[in-house]
Design a protein around this motif. Sequence first.
Motif, PDB file in Angstrom:
ATOM      1  N   SER A 154      78.913 -94.704 -41.523  1.00 45.60           N
ATOM      2  CA  SER A 154      77.464 -95.260 -41.800  1.00 45.60           C
ATOM      3  C   SER A 154      76.658 -93.832 -42.062  1.00 45.60           C
ATOM      4  CB  SER A 154      76.898 -95.555 -40.665  1.00 45.60           C
ATOM      5  OG  SER A 154      77.344 -97.012 -40.199  1.00 45.60           O
ATOM      6  N   PRO A 155      75.424 -93.692 -42.476  1.00 43.15           N
ATOM      7  CA  PRO A 155      74.766 -92.615 -42.718  1.00 43.15           C
ATOM      8  C   PRO A 155      74.485 -91.877 -41.510  1.00 43.15           C
ATOM      9  CG  PRO A 155      73.853 -94.420 -44.290  1.00 43.15           C
ATOM     10  CD  PRO A 155      74.880 -94.986 -43.164  1.00 43.15           C
ATOM     11  N   TRP A 156      74.124 -90.786 -41.448  1.00 37.30           N
ATOM     12  CA  TRP A 156      73.819 -89.951 -40.342  1.00 37.30           C
ATOM     13  C   TRP A 156      72.429 -90.414 -39.859  1.00 37.30           C
ATOM     14  CZ3 TRP A 156      77.792 -87.763 -38.021  1.00 37.30           C
ATOM     15  CH2 TRP A 156      78.920 -87.208 -38.965  1.00 37.30           C
ATOM     16  N   ALA A 157      72.485 -90.525 -38.481  1.00 32.13           N
ATOM     17  CA  ALA A 157      71.109 -90.797 -37.901  1.00 32.13           C
ATOM     18  C   ALA A 157      69.911 -89.931 -38.330  1.00 32.13           C
ATOM     19  CB  ALA A 157      71.104 -90.919 -36.431  1.00 32.13           C
ATOM     20  N   ASP A 158      70.435 -88.450 -38.308  1.00 37.92           N
ATOM     21  CA  ASP A 158      69.610 -87.561 -38.635  1.00 37.92           C
ATOM     22  C   ASP A 158      70.163 -86.511 -39.532  1.00 37.92           C
ATOM     23  OD1 ASP A 158      67.730 -85.531 -38.911  1.00 37.92           O
ATOM     24  OD2 ASP A 158      67.866 -84.943 -36.611  1.00 37.92           O
ATOM     25  N   PRO A 159      70.092 -86.679 -40.887  1.00 43.16           N
ATOM     26  CA  PRO A 159      70.659 -85.927 -41.757  1.00 43.16           C
ATOM     27  C   PRO A 159      70.071 -84.602 -42.107  1.00 43.16           C
ATOM     28  CG  PRO A 159      69.335 -87.567 -42.955  1.00 43.16           C
ATOM     29  CD  PRO A 159      69.273 -87.635 -41.441  1.00 43.16           C
ATOM     30  N   THR A 160      69.285 -84.081 -41.231  1.00 38.19           N
ATOM     31  CA  THR A 160      68.503 -82.696 -41.572  1.00 38.19           C
ATOM     32  C   THR A 160      69.244 -81.817 -40.514  1.00 38.19           C
ATOM     33  OG1 THR A 160      66.938 -83.424 -39.568  1.00 38.19           O
ATOM     34  CG2 THR A 160      66.307 -83.638 -42.010  1.00 38.19           C
ATOM     35  N   ILE A 161      70.026 -82.225 -39.532  1.00 39.07           N
ATOM     36  CA  ILE A 161      70.800 -81.317 -38.780  1.00 39.07           C
ATOM     37  C   ILE A 161      72.272 -81.238 -39.270  1.00 39.07           C
ATOM     38  CG2 ILE A 161      69.317 -82.212 -36.818  1.00 39.07           C
ATOM     39  CD1 ILE A 161      71.892 -83.773 -35.816  1.00 39.07           C
ATOM     40  N   ASN A 162      72.973 -80.097 -38.808  1.00 42.61           N
ATOM     41  CA  ASN A 162      74.347 -79.815 -39.129  1.00 42.61           C
ATOM     42  C   ASN A 162      75.305 -80.899 -38.438  1.00 42.61           C
ATOM     43  OD1 ASN A 162      76.486 -78.584 -40.292  1.00 42.61           O
ATOM     44  ND2 ASN A 162      76.679 -77.080 -38.747  1.00 42.61           N
ATOM     45  N   ASN A 163      75.626 -81.939 -39.283  1.00 40.41           N
ATOM     46  CA  ASN A 163      76.571 -83.155 -38.955  1.00 40.41           C
ATOM     47  C   ASN A 163      78.098 -82.762 -39.181  1.00 40.41           C
ATOM     48  OD1 ASN A 163      74.851 -85.137 -37.765  1.00 40.41           O
ATOM     49  ND2 ASN A 163      73.722 -84.849 -39.813  1.00 40.41           N
ATOM     50  N   TYR A 164      78.964 -82.797 -38.448  1.00 39.81           N
ATOM     51  CA  TYR A 164      80.271 -82.659 -38.499  1.00 39.81           C
ATOM     52  C   TYR A 164      81.040 -83.677 -39.010  1.00 39.81           C
ATOM     53  CZ  TYR A 164      79.035 -78.166 -36.254  1.00 39.81           C
ATOM     54  OH  TYR A 164      78.381 -77.191 -36.146  1.00 39.81           O
ATOM     55  N   PHE A 165      82.140 -83.682 -39.787  1.00 36.60           N
ATOM     56  CA  PHE A 165      83.133 -84.943 -40.186  1.00 36.60           C
ATOM     57  C   PHE A 165      83.874 -85.460 -38.728  1.00 36.60           C
ATOM     58  CE2 PHE A 165      87.249 -86.425 -41.188  1.00 36.60           C
ATOM     59  CZ  PHE A 165      86.793 -87.622 -42.025  1.00 36.60           C
ATOM     60  N   SER A 166      84.031 -84.554 -37.894  1.00 36.90           N
ATOM     61  CA  SER A 166      84.814 -85.080 -36.888  1.00 36.90           C
ATOM     62  C   SER A 166      84.186 -85.844 -36.118  1.00 36.90           C
ATOM     63  CB  SER A 166      85.391 -83.891 -35.965  1.00 36.90           C
ATOM     64  OG  SER A 166      84.133 -82.937 -35.598  1.00 36.90           O
ATOM     65  N   SER A 167      82.576 -85.907 -36.011  1.00 36.65           N
ATOM     66  CA  SER A 167      81.981 -86.632 -35.164  1.00 36.65           C
ATOM     67  C   SER A 167      82.109 -88.132 -35.753  1.00 36.65           C
ATOM     68  CB  SER A 167      80.400 -86.272 -35.387  1.00 36.65           C
ATOM     69  OG  SER A 167      80.190 -85.035 -34.861  1.00 36.65           O
ATOM     70  N   ARG A 168      82.386 -88.534 -36.798  1.00 30.78           N
ATOM     71  CA  ARG A 168      82.726 -89.881 -37.270  1.00 30.78           C
ATOM     72  C   ARG A 168      83.901 -90.219 -36.658  1.00 30.78           C
ATOM     73  NH1 ARG A 168      79.440 -91.250 -41.388  1.00 30.78           N
ATOM     74  NH2 ARG A 168      78.360 -89.837 -42.492  1.00 30.78           N
TER      75      ARG A 168
END
Length: 287
Positions: free
Chosen positions: A135-149
């Motif tokens: 799913s799309p990140w809840a907050d795409p403005t922050i630094n999201n990591y693939f491992s969080s998925r």
Amino acid sequence: MFSFKAKAQETEDLLSLVDSGGTTKTFIKSAFKSTRVINGHSLEFLSPGTMDFRILHRFGQLDQGYKNFFGLDQASMRMGFDFGLYRNLMIGVGRSTFKKELDGYFKYAPIMQSTGNKSFPMTIAIAAGITMNTSPWADPTINNYFSSRLAYYYQLIVGRKFSERFTLQLTPTMVHTNLVALHTQPNDVFALGAGARLKLTKRIALTGDYFHLFNGIERGVTYHPLSIGVDIETGGHVFQLHFSNATGMNERAFINETTTRWGKGEIRFGFNLSRVFQLKKKAKTDS
């Protein structure tokens, strides 16, 4: 001379059978008619060289009544492909509409229930899998990591086919989620699952599975998943009708995120459809 050697070899083979009890080892089959009870893995394995195309379909909540046509106006599903590699080893992949998750797993049984020489009274298997939330990140403005998925699960499956009619298994499970929504939620959730099958006729059986969570339950928010169904075997198909309080159809989803309960009528009607295809010519023996 050759005739004498052949007879001697035949006598030796017969004596070996006498020494071992006179019976050969035979593995128990059809403990369940599917590699899954309803939600969770069963102790059953696909035959080597076969592929199981599975469609798991679950409608909305029955308690919403006519406004949602008793849940039929909503649906979530999982489509998967499972492959039998050896008698005691299989793998599978799938994709769910719930959180748009991809998943993959393997299941291996070092010990399988058998009769005869060196028999064992139950099957002991392990299963491990990984899920990925696309799913799309809840907050795409922050630094999201693939491992969080990603999330992982590990299971021990211990079960026995007690008779032609009844099978029971227990499934200790751990689910690890890399990123949880709240700091109060644990990354590791532990549960004990139970699955059973009661054969009614040659082609119809009652099935059920339940997972009791030891942690990770949020009071009034998440609940223990329970599913009850009827298996109908029709040739190469296994058609299963069931009721469940779980929406998700992989281990991370139905163990961690069952948000409705049977006591309030918050259950969903659904069906699982399994079609097995033979991809490789069957071997002459199943050893």
